[in-house]
Scaffold this motif. Structure first.
Motif, short mmCIF file in Angstrom:
data_model
loop_
_atom_site.label_atom_id
_atom_site.label_comp_id
_atom_site.label_asym_id
_atom_site.label_seq_id
_atom_site.Cartn_x
_atom_site.Cartn_y
_atom_site.Cartn_z
N TYR A 77 27.48 45.62 28.31
CA TYR A 77 29.07 45.51 28.13
C TYR A 77 30.00 44.57 28.80
N GLY A 109 30.90 42.84 25.42
CA GLY A 109 31.99 43.10 24.79
C GLY A 109 30.99 43.41 23.21
N TYR A 135 39.00 44.01 21.13
CA TYR A 135 39.22 42.96 21.93
C TYR A 135 38.56 41.45 21.14
N ASP A 159 35.76 46.79 19.75
CA ASP A 159 36.05 47.66 21.16
C ASP A 159 37.52 46.84 21.04
N ALA A 180 35.47 39.05 24.92
CA ALA A 180 35.08 39.40 25.88
C ALA A 180 36.10 40.75 26.46
N PRO A 181 35.54 42.34 27.03
CA PRO A 181 36.78 42.88 27.83
C PRO A 181 37.36 42.01 29.09
N ARG A 191 41.56 48.94 20.28
CA ARG A 191 41.87 48.01 21.22
C ARG A 191 42.58 49.67 22.31
N ASN A 243 30.31 53.31 22.09
CA ASN A 243 30.32 52.52 21.20
C ASN A 243 30.51 53.12 19.73
N TYR A 302 39.49 52.32 22.40
CA TYR A 302 38.74 52.01 23.11
C TYR A 302 39.02 52.75 24.88
#
Length: 234
Positions: free
Chosen positions: A170, A173, A179, A177, A182-183, A220, A203, A223
């Protein structure tokens, strides 16, 4: 004496007339011309019994349930689930690709069971959808794809696999998602508090939203809302 032959002659005439009437062929009954109603039988009600108006679905709201509400600054989003096709829908004040528009939301924000949403559908009709716990998901096909139908494309086997992989990794990412990379660290911290199965479910929902055509920024926001609500229910 003359009266006897007259009476005899009259009797013979009546006998001949009666005999002729008995030997005449019977006239067939005229065919039904629709003037007299015919008797009904159970076959006349077969269509009504098999397709009763009291049991069949009469509107689009019959199979829809509300699964979530998220507020982001001035925007409000509601997520719906079609329990027949297991297709997810997102509605807001801007009509989605189906023309559905969020009119209002109600209920106590702290009590999810009280949530409701009013949705305007094409034609001007406003339907009310209440929160319900989603039913169990249908079995997957042999190819790994979802068996759900609907207007949005179903998840492909690669999307299902990526949703599962991203639930484990996770921090990296995934493609749905919202983004660009990466988150951020604060989102990673929230994701770490969820179980792997919770992350996988979110997801899958995000891939469904991506298949419906939602943009990066909208995905985003949704999510982040899904993650926050999942943490509240823990």
């Amino acid at each position: 004496m003359k009266q006897v032959p007259s009476a005899l002659f009259l009797g013979l005439c009546m006998a001949v007339t009666l005999h002729a009437a008995e030997t005449l062929p019977q006239t067939a009954a005229p065919e039904d011309d629709g003037a007299i109603p015919r008797a009904v039988n159970m076959e006349d009600f077969e269509a009504l019994v098999t397709n009763s108006p009291f049991t069949r679905s009469l509107g689009v709201s019959d199979s829809l349930i509300l699964t979530g509400v998220a507020h982001f600054e001035k925007d409000t989003f509601a997520t719906l689930l079609d329990t027949k096709t297991f297709e997810s829908h997102v509605v807001s004040k801007t009509p989605n690709f189906q023309g559905w528009q969020l009119v209002a939301v109600g209920g106590n924000s702290a009590e999810i069971q009280t949530w409701s949403a009013k949705i305007q559908i094409p034609g001007g009709e406003v339907i009310s959808v209440r929160y319900q716990k989603p039913p169990p998901k249908p079995a997957r096909t042999k190819s790994g794809g979802s068996t759900s139908g609907g207007n949005a494309p179903p998840l492909t086997s690669s999307q299902m696999n990526e949703a599962k992989t991203a639930a484990v990794n996770y921090k990296e990412g995934f493609n749905a998602d919202g983004y660009p990379k990466a988150p951020p660290p604060e989102m990673v911290a929230k994701l770490s508090r969820l179980s792997t199965s919770q992350r996988e479910t979110i997801n899958q929902q995000m891939f469904g939203l991506r298949n419906q055509g939602l943009g990066l920024d909208e995905r985003r926001k949704i999510y982040e809302g899904l993650v926050d609500r999942s943490l509240q229910r823990r």
